[in-house]
Structures are given as structure tokens and as C-alpha cells.
Design a protein around this motif. Structure first.
Motif, mmCIF file in Angstrom:
data_model
loop_
_atom_site.group_PDB
_atom_site.id
_atom_site.type_symbol
_atom_site.label_atom_id
_atom_site.label_comp_id
_atom_site.label_asym_id
_atom_site.label_seq_id
_atom_site.Cartn_x
_atom_site.Cartn_y
_atom_site.Cartn_z
ATOM 1 N N LYS A 23 0.830 -1.206 0.000
ATOM 2 C CA LYS A 23 0.000 0.000 0.000
ATOM 3 C C LYS A 23 0.862 1.252 0.000
ATOM 4 C CE LYS A 23 -3.339 2.471 2.936
ATOM 5 N NZ LYS A 23 -2.440 3.464 3.569
ATOM 6 N N ARG A 24 1.951 1.234 0.744
ATOM 7 C CA ARG A 24 2.809 2.412 0.837
ATOM 8 C C ARG A 24 3.578 2.692 -0.459
ATOM 9 N NH1 ARG A 24 3.501 4.628 5.866
ATOM 10 N NH2 ARG A 24 5.577 5.421 5.344
ATOM 11 N N VAL A 25 3.653 1.688 -1.335
ATOM 12 C CA VAL A 25 4.275 1.946 -2.643
ATOM 13 C C VAL A 25 3.234 2.000 -3.757
ATOM 14 C CG1 VAL A 25 6.476 0.939 -1.931
ATOM 15 C CG2 VAL A 25 4.783 -0.509 -3.078
ATOM 16 N N GLY A 26 1.962 2.088 -3.367
ATOM 17 C CA GLY A 26 0.915 2.345 -4.352
ATOM 18 C C GLY A 26 0.207 1.143 -4.911
ATOM 19 N N ILE A 27 0.351 -0.034 -4.284
ATOM 20 C CA ILE A 27 -0.282 -1.253 -4.783
ATOM 21 C C ILE A 27 -1.349 -1.723 -3.803
ATOM 22 C CG2 ILE A 27 0.062 -3.706 -5.294
ATOM 23 C CD1 ILE A 27 1.104 -2.053 -7.481
ATOM 24 N N ARG A 28 -2.537 -1.958 -4.319
ATOM 25 C CA ARG A 28 -3.584 -2.540 -3.489
ATOM 26 C C ARG A 28 -3.468 -4.051 -3.538
ATOM 27 N NH1 ARG A 28 -8.162 -5.340 -3.629
ATOM 28 N NH2 ARG A 28 -9.820 -4.866 -2.118
ATOM 29 N N ALA A 29 -3.490 -4.684 -2.382
ATOM 30 C CA ALA A 29 -3.456 -6.145 -2.298
ATOM 31 C C ALA A 29 -4.742 -6.645 -1.666
ATOM 32 C CB ALA A 29 -2.252 -6.602 -1.484
ATOM 33 N N LEU A 30 -5.180 -7.803 -2.088
ATOM 34 C CA LEU A 30 -6.295 -8.491 -1.437
ATOM 35 C C LEU A 30 -5.713 -9.571 -0.545
ATOM 36 C CD1 LEU A 30 -9.332 -9.204 -1.093
ATOM 37 C CD2 LEU A 30 -9.051 -10.765 -3.051
ATOM 38 N N VAL A 31 -6.097 -9.561 0.731
ATOM 39 C CA VAL A 31 -5.627 -10.564 1.690
ATOM 40 C C VAL A 31 -6.771 -11.533 1.952
ATOM 41 C CG1 VAL A 31 -4.663 -10.986 3.979
ATOM 42 C CG2 VAL A 31 -4.107 -8.861 2.758
ATOM 43 N N GLY A 399 16.235 -1.617 5.576
ATOM 44 C CA GLY A 399 16.116 -0.429 4.740
ATOM 45 C C GLY A 399 14.718 0.160 4.740
ATOM 46 N N LYS A 400 14.558 1.212 3.972
ATOM 47 C CA LYS A 400 13.290 1.927 3.882
ATOM 48 C C LYS A 400 12.551 1.570 2.596
ATOM 49 C CE LYS A 400 14.068 4.377 7.612
ATOM 50 N NZ LYS A 400 13.262 4.183 8.844
ATOM 51 N N LEU A 401 11.281 1.884 2.562
ATOM 52 C CA LEU A 401 10.501 1.734 1.347
ATOM 53 C C LEU A 401 10.724 2.926 0.429
ATOM 54 C CD1 LEU A 401 7.193 0.421 2.937
ATOM 55 C CD2 LEU A 401 8.687 -0.875 1.414
ATOM 56 N N PRO A 402 10.765 2.713 -0.877
ATOM 57 C CA PRO A 402 10.984 3.835 -1.796
ATOM 58 C C PRO A 402 9.772 4.762 -1.827
ATOM 59 C CG PRO A 402 10.457 1.840 -3.023
ATOM 60 C CD PRO A 402 10.617 1.431 -1.587
ATOM 61 N N CYS A 403 10.013 6.015 -2.132
ATOM 62 C CA CYS A 403 8.932 6.987 -2.287
ATOM 63 C C CYS A 403 8.348 6.839 -3.689
ATOM 64 C CB CYS A 403 9.438 8.408 -2.094
ATOM 65 S SG CYS A 403 10.009 8.727 -0.406
ATOM 66 N N VAL A 404 7.064 6.544 -3.765
ATOM 67 C CA VAL A 404 6.377 6.396 -5.040
ATOM 68 C C VAL A 404 5.281 7.443 -5.100
ATOM 69 C CG1 VAL A 404 5.028 4.835 -6.497
ATOM 70 C CG2 VAL A 404 6.900 3.938 -5.106
ATOM 71 N N SER A 405 5.260 8.199 -6.158
ATOM 72 C CA SER A 405 4.356 9.343 -6.226
ATOM 73 C C SER A 405 2.975 9.024 -6.742
ATOM 74 C CB SER A 405 4.979 10.450 -7.100
ATOM 75 O OG SER A 405 5.213 9.957 -8.414
#
Length: 409
Positions: A23-31, A399-405
């Protein structure tokens, strides 16, 4: 037929953390989760510095810093000789990255709060998993018990030690019994317990300990090799009685007092399972657009407290690989997803195999044995010469998550 970018099997810590990372990189996942709600098997879990750094990368570490007491050192007492060794967690920093023991349910709820309300689909049991070629790669087709078929660009198995995804899709060998078991529980002292540090006790064939969560609660454990009666393992009252009257009878009274204050609903007994590290190095942990994370990939003994910490690392590293892909491309096709998952697997397999091996050897040595050689290995070689080096694994920074705009449609 439903269509999803990513489907995650299992709403445990690995599954929810992976969904948060995506989610933090812009992807919706279904769990998809087969149980009717968040599964909180076990009352507590230990989070070492590497786990806290991963939680910080996921953006949720701040929720726990003031809830749980930091533990900056552990004292290890040899019951047979009465000698005590102090080991400090010296790399604490402003992120709060020291050992903390937290309520498992609280962590699960904190991760779930970060996700859109329709992310987790409870009471959803898969019946089969198929793959279908597309764009020079493949997609996953997940058949559900209710007749629904979900088409996904990526399938991530976070379904625990007995992972269906690991077995059916990747052909990983089943975890094996280490020959050891563990009893765990949560003790409650409404008037306060007065402890501040992690206390451990070792003697032939047993290792026990306790660590505070806060001023009123203590997590305790006991691991051993001797035979445990099966009927007792299913009855919390009998577990408590057996620990106090048999397994802990030669331990300090402070320990048995803690066991007496246990919340019986939190008492568990379980055999300690692990996967051979070479199965991860030489086996298949990623095939096309399917991979695994958490205990589905690397079940390990809990002797270094790395089970959940490693799962959180997995989530961050997976988010990093997909996030970097998104940052460089406007779309997320099956070939690109397969490439990102392959990079994730390559980055994680050596780390995971190392943690499994270190945890197993640590537990094997610490349980010791009646012979002089085992006592020498434990008391001299391991504790005096190797323990601090082994503990270096807890200071790993994933490490950190990349910033995705932008989010991917």
C-alpha cells in the motif's frame, strides 16, 4: 472472475505487513484469510531491533514505543553453577530499536488499521491454485471454496508453517520437528511485578526465561528436549501444573511465581519446527509470479526471537522491489512482477537461511546436555565467545521503502 494486482494468502503478521508495504508503494493487495477474524495464535511476540526498524519502514513503529517497556539487557544464569552473564543490547537509537515484547493482537490490529477496510477477506478458503501464461510470463488463478476465481498478477503465500502455497506451488519440503518443544505464557500482576530486564536460566536440557511487556505483564517461556505428555499439551491447567511441579522445580522461585500468575488462556505448548536452511538456498522460494514470506518461507526455532522480525523484514524487502519497479515504470505487467519477485527471493534467501541456522544452533547449544563437552560448548565457547556475535543478526536493517508518487491502476 475477479481481478487483483496482488493476492496475499494469510492475514497473520507476514500477510498484513506485506499488504501495508505494498500500500505504501501504491499497490492494493487483497488478503484472503480462512479464519473468521484476525488470527492471534500466541499472546505475545518479541521484537528485536531489526523488527522495530522494519516496523518503522512500514510507518507503524510509533504506535508501540510508549505502550511497551524497552528491554536493554538480558541476564543469563547458569542454574547449575549460579554464575550470571550480562548481555546488553547496545545499539538502541531514537527509533526505539531495542527489544520489546508486544501483544500479538495489538500488532495485528495496528497493521490492519493501515489498510483499506475491504483489503482483508475473512472466512475465505482457497481450494486450488493454477497458473496461466500471459505476456511471456504467468498469472495466478486462485479458486475459492465459494466458487469464486481470483486472477492475480502476483500471489504471495503468508499462510504459516504449514503453507499451502509453499507446498503446492513451490514444492518446498515440509518443515521438520527440531526435537525440542516450548511452553509460553503471559503472567499478570495488577499491583506490578517489579522486573525491568530479560532474565534467562539454563540447565541441562532446559532453558527458561521471562521479560516484561509493561509494569503489570510478563511474558515467560520454557524450552526443553525431554518427552512431554500429549494430553497435558492440550490443557492449560495441566501445562501450568507440569511446569511448576516438574520442569521448573530446579529453577529460581521467582520464575515459578511468575508461572503461577499466568493467564491460563495464554498458555501454549508446541513442538519447535524449522525448515532446513539449504532447502531455502537451493530450493524454489519463487516461481514466476508466486512467492512466499514469513513462516511460509522460513519457519525457524524461536531461540533468537526472529520469527516475526524476519517476517517484517520480508514485507519491507518485497515492498522495496515492487516499489522500485513502479518508480521506473507506469504499469505493472506480469513480466515485471515476476522480475521483482525474483529479486526479492534472491535478497531474502541467504538472510533467511542464516537466521534458521543461527537459531537452531543457538537453541541446541543452550539446552546443553549432561556431558562435559556440551557444558564446555555452552558455558565457555558459546556464551563467552560467540553469543554477542550471534546476536549481531538482531541489528540488521532491511532499509526503507521507496517513495512512489502514484498508485498503479
Amino acid at each position: 472472475m475477479e481481478e487483483e494486482d496482488v493476492v496475499i494468502v494469510g492475514a497473520g503478521i507476514a500477510g498484513l505487513a506485506t499488504a501495508v508495504a505494498l500500500k505504501r508503494v501504491g499497490i492494493r493487495a487483497l488478503v484472503i484469510e480462512k479464519s473468521g477474524g484476525l488470527r492471534a495464535a500466541g499472546a505475545t511476540l518479541s521484537l528485536y531491533p531489526n523488527g522495530w526498524l522494519a516496523l518503522d519502514a512500514l510507518g507503524v513503529a510509533h504506535k508501540f514505543i510508549n505502550l511497551y517497556a524497552p528491554c536493554r539487557r538480558t541476564y543469563i544464569t547458569n542454574v547449575d553453577t549460579g554464575t550470571t552473564q550480562e548481555v546488553s543490547f547496545t545499539r538502541a537509537d531514537r527509533s526505539g530499536a531495542v527489544l520489546r515484547v508486544v501483544h500479538r493482537k495489538t500488532l495485528l490490529e495496528a497493521l490492519a488499521e493501515e489498510l483499506p477496510i475491504d483489503t482483508i477477506r475473512f472466512s475465505s478458503k482457497l481450494t486450488s491454485i493454477r497458473t496461466q501464461g500471459q505476456e511471456g510470463s504467468s498469472i495466478a488463478l486462485i479458486d475459492m471454496e465459494d466458487g469464486t476465481t481470483i486472477r492475480a498478477k502476483a500471489l504471495i503465500g503468508c499462510d504459516g508453517v504449514n503453507s499451502v502455497v509453499a507446498a503446492r506451488c513451490l514444492g518446498l519440503t515440509a518443515p521438520i520437528n527440531s526435537g525440542r518443544w516450548a511452553v509460553r505464557g503471559l503472567a499478570k500482576f495488577p499491583q506490578g511485578h517489579g522486573y525491568h530486564d530479560f532474565q534467562q536460566f539454563v540447565t541441562d536440557g532446559k532453558r527458561a526465561g521471562f521479560v516484561p511487556l509493561n509494569d503489570e505483564e510478563l511474558y515467560w517461556f520454557l524450552t526443553g528436549r525431554v518427552t512431554w505428555t500429549g494430553n497435558m499439551a492440550r490443557d492449560p491447567k495441566l501445562i501450568q501444573k507440569e511446569v511448576i511441579e516438574n520442569f521448573a522445580k530446579d529453577l529460581p522461585q521467582s520464575y515459578t511465581r511468575i508461572v503461577l500468575h499466568s493467564d491460563l488462556s495464554t498458555l501454549t505448548w508446541a513442538p519447535l519446527m524449522y525448515r532446513y536452511p539449504w532447502d531455502i538456498i537451493f530450493g524454489t522460494i519463487c516461481k514466476g509470479n508466486i512467492t512466499v514470506a514469513g513462516d511460509a518461507m522460513h519457519p525457524m526455532t524461536p531461540d533468537l526471537g526472529q520469527n516475526e522480525c524476519a517476517a517484517l523484514e520480508d514485507a519491507v524487502v518485497l515492498g522495496q522491489q515492487i516499489g522500485e519497479l513502479i518508480a521506473s515504470k507506469a504499469s505493472l505487467g506480469p513480466p515485471e512482477v515476476a522480475q521483482a519477485l525474483a529479486k526479492y527471493a534472491q535478497k531474502r534467501k541467504w538472510r533467511a537461511a542464516g537466521l534458521i541456522a543461527s537459531s537452531f544452533v543457538s537453541g541446541w547449544v543452550q539446552l546443553g546436555g549432561p556431558g562435559w563437552l556440551m557444558k564446555f560448548l555452552r558455558d565457555v565457547v558459546f556464551y563467552r565467545m560467540l553469543y554477542n556475535r550471534v546476536l549481531d543478526v538482531i541489528n540488521y536493517d532491511c532499509g526503507k521503502l521507496p517513495c512512489v508518487s502514484h498508485a498503479v491502476d
